[in-house]
Design a protein around this motif. Structure first.
Motif, PDB file in Angstrom:
ATOM      1  N   ARG A 110     -87.270  55.489 -49.737  1.00 30.41           N
ATOM      2  CA  ARG A 110     -87.838  56.054 -50.963  1.00 30.41           C
ATOM      3  C   ARG A 110     -86.759  56.366 -51.998  1.00 30.41           C
ATOM      4  N   LYS A 111     -85.581  56.807 -51.521  1.00 32.01           N
ATOM      5  CA  LYS A 111     -84.481  57.164 -52.419  1.00 32.01           C
ATOM      6  C   LYS A 111     -83.572  55.977 -52.752  1.00 32.01           C
ATOM      7  N   GLY A 112     -83.774  54.836 -52.107  1.00 35.55           N
ATOM      8  CA  GLY A 112     -82.951  53.663 -52.371  1.00 35.55           C
ATOM      9  C   GLY A 112     -81.557  53.728 -51.760  1.00 35.55           C
ATOM     10  N   TYR A 113     -81.405  54.505 -50.691  1.00 34.36           N
ATOM     11  CA  TYR A 113     -80.105  54.595 -50.008  1.00 34.36           C
ATOM     12  C   TYR A 113     -79.812  53.283 -49.285  1.00 34.36           C
ATOM     13  N   ALA A 114     -78.546  52.944 -49.181  1.00 36.26           N
ATOM     14  CA  ALA A 114     -78.117  51.719 -48.495  1.00 36.26           C
ATOM     15  C   ALA A 114     -77.982  51.991 -46.990  1.00 36.26           C
TER      16      ALA A 114
ATOM     17  N   LEU B 283     -75.755  54.014 -40.174  1.00 37.45           N
ATOM     18  CA  LEU B 283     -75.041  52.768 -40.440  1.00 37.45           C
ATOM     19  C   LEU B 283     -75.434  52.267 -41.829  1.00 37.45           C
ATOM     20  N   GLY B 284     -74.442  51.964 -42.626  1.00 34.20           N
ATOM     21  CA  GLY B 284     -74.692  51.476 -43.978  1.00 34.20           C
ATOM     22  C   GLY B 284     -73.682  52.060 -44.948  1.00 34.20           C
ATOM     23  N   ALA B 285     -73.751  51.603 -46.161  1.00 29.72           N
ATOM     24  CA  ALA B 285     -72.827  52.047 -47.210  1.00 29.72           C
ATOM     25  C   ALA B 285     -73.352  53.332 -47.834  1.00 29.72           C
ATOM     26  N   LEU B 286     -73.143  54.438 -47.129  1.00 28.31           N
ATOM     27  CA  LEU B 286     -73.636  55.736 -47.571  1.00 28.31           C
ATOM     28  C   LEU B 286     -72.475  56.667 -47.908  1.00 28.31           C
ATOM     29  N   SER B 287     -72.666  57.476 -48.925  1.00 26.77           N
ATOM     30  CA  SER B 287     -71.667  58.498 -49.246  1.00 26.77           C
ATOM     31  C   SER B 287     -71.830  59.661 -48.263  1.00 26.77           C
ATOM     32  N   GLU B 288     -70.824  60.514 -48.212  1.00 29.31           N
ATOM     33  CA  GLU B 288     -70.922  61.698 -47.350  1.00 29.31           C
ATOM     34  C   GLU B 288     -72.070  62.597 -47.812  1.00 29.31           C
ATOM     35  N   GLU B 289     -72.279  62.657 -49.104  1.00 31.68           N
ATOM     36  CA  GLU B 289     -73.384  63.451 -49.649  1.00 31.68           C
ATOM     37  C   GLU B 289     -74.736  62.894 -49.191  1.00 31.68           C
ATOM     38  N   GLU B 290     -74.887  61.577 -49.197  1.00 28.77           N
ATOM     39  CA  GLU B 290     -76.136  60.963 -48.731  1.00 28.77           C
ATOM     40  C   GLU B 290     -76.345  61.210 -47.241  1.00 28.77           C
TER      41      GLU B 290
ATOM     42  N   LEU C   2     -79.472  63.156 -45.544  1.00 25.81           N
ATOM     43  CA  LEU C   2     -80.285  62.568 -44.477  1.00 25.81           C
ATOM     44  C   LEU C   2     -80.343  63.491 -43.257  1.00 25.81           C
ATOM     45  N   THR C   3     -79.249  64.180 -42.972  1.00 27.66           N
ATOM     46  CA  THR C   3     -79.237  65.135 -41.860  1.00 27.66           C
ATOM     47  C   THR C   3     -80.157  66.313 -42.174  1.00 27.66           C
ATOM     48  N   ASP C   4     -80.134  66.766 -43.424  1.00 28.36           N
ATOM     49  CA  ASP C   4     -81.057  67.832 -43.828  1.00 28.36           C
ATOM     50  C   ASP C   4     -82.505  67.384 -43.636  1.00 28.36           C
TER      51      ASP C   4
END
Length: 127
Positions: free
Chosen positions: A62-66, A92-99, A103-105
């Motif tokens: 939904r958020k367009g995360y990689a 797994l993927g091209a995610l920032s630490e913030e993303e 996702l953990t939240d």
């Protein structure tokens, strides 16, 4: 949704019916079973892992995360007076630490996590 069980073929094996789906549960031979299926606590841990994965994937899409894949591992067992579930999530993927943090939240808000963390009421009636 109704979940039903009935005796399977082994001494402690149970057949679980969830709508049109059927699963087996059992216990290890050292506990008197045949080890023909996961133990009930394993199914509980599997429910948490599956719900976590589904919830995170839906949010990331939904958020367009990689996000290419989510891998969830649950270690579980009795720890003193409490039954403990330790969840490890690998993104797994091209995610920032913030993303990843977001996702953990979100993982902590999956329906099974919320159920297990909240107040549970079980009523029993014998027929």
């Amino acid at each position: 949704m109704e979940v039903r069980t009935h005796r399977g073929q082994g001494p402690l094996q149970q057949v679980i019916e969830i709508g049109p789906h059927r699963l087996l549960t059992d216990v290890a031979p050292e506990s008197g079973g045949e080890g023909s299926g996961p133990e009930p606590h394993d199914l509980l841990a599997a429910a948490l892992a599956a719900c976590t994965t589904l919830t995170v994937n839906l949010y990331a899409r939904r958020k367009g995360y990689a996000l290419d894949e989510v891998q969830v591992s649950i270690q579980h067992g009795q720890e003193g007076a409490a039954y403990a579930l330790h969840r490890s999530i690998r993104y797994l993927g091209a995610l920032s630490e913030e993303e990843k943090q977001r996702l953990t939240d979100i993982a902590n808000k999956c329906p099974v996590h919320k159920t297990l963390s909240g107040q549970i009421q079980i009523t029993t009636e014998a027929e």
